[in-house]
Design a protein around this motif. Structure first.
Motif, PDB file in Angstrom:
ATOM      1  N   CYS A   1       0.826  -1.214   0.000  1.00  9.00           N
ATOM      2  CA  CYS A   1       0.000   0.000   0.000  1.00  9.00           C
ATOM      3  C   CYS A   1       0.860   1.265   0.000  1.00  9.00           C
TER       4      CYS A   1
ATOM      5  N   GLY B   1       3.056   3.925  -1.181  1.00  8.06           N
ATOM      6  CA  GLY B   1       3.472   4.423  -2.480  1.00  8.06           C
ATOM      7  C   GLY B   1       2.695   3.862  -3.660  1.00  8.06           C
ATOM      8  N   CYS B   2       1.660   3.099  -3.394  1.00  5.65           N
ATOM      9  CA  CYS B   2       0.839   2.514  -4.466  1.00  5.65           C
ATOM     10  C   CYS B   2       0.083   3.629  -5.193  1.00  5.65           C
ATOM     11  N   MET B   3      -0.173   3.410  -6.486  1.00  3.49           N
ATOM     12  CA  MET B   3      -0.925   4.406  -7.255  1.00  3.49           C
ATOM     13  C   MET B   3      -2.345   4.578  -6.717  1.00  3.49           C
ATOM     14  N   MET B   4      -2.850   3.567  -6.017  1.00  2.00           N
ATOM     15  CA  MET B   4      -4.204   3.630  -5.475  1.00  2.00           C
ATOM     16  C   MET B   4      -4.232   4.169  -4.042  1.00  2.00           C
ATOM     17  N   GLU B   5      -3.109   4.702  -3.573  1.00  2.00           N
ATOM     18  CA  GLU B   5      -3.011   5.179  -2.188  1.00  2.00           C
ATOM     19  C   GLU B   5      -4.101   6.197  -1.862  1.00  2.00           C
TER      20      GLU B   5
ATOM     21  N   THR C   1      -7.412   4.454  -1.542  1.00  4.69           N
ATOM     22  CA  THR C   1      -7.443   3.679  -0.300  1.00  4.69           C
ATOM     23  C   THR C   1      -7.721   4.599   0.886  1.00  4.69           C
TER      24      THR C   1
END
Length: 77
Positions: free
Chosen positions: A40, A42-46, A49
């Motif tokens: 999670c 640094g994820c592009m979906m941070e 989320t």
């Protein structure tokens, strides 16, 4: 704080399924600072989320709060 931790516990299994996790760092008024870990972080979906967690917090607490990554926490002098 207990209600906030309960909401985080409720979303934790979904994050862990994607090899991630979330920890409560601090609560300052209506600002809730969390640390996203594992996949999670640094994820592009941070942002999505955090937005989902924020929505669950608002529903559980019955008030408008902001869920922010720990990197947004103000540094105290």
């Amino acid at each position: 704080i207990k209600r906030i931790e309960e909401v985080l516990e409720s979303v934790r299994p979904m994050l862990q399924r994607d090899h991630g996790d979330v920890d409560l760092v601090e609560v300052q008024g209506k600002m809730i600072y969390v640390s996203l870990k594992g996949a999670c972080s640094g994820c592009m979906m941070e942002a999505a989320t955090l937005g989902g967690i924020q929505q669950k917090m608002i529903e559980a607490l019955g008030e408008l709060v902001q869920v922010l990554p720990v990197s947004y926490m103000p540094v105290e002098a």
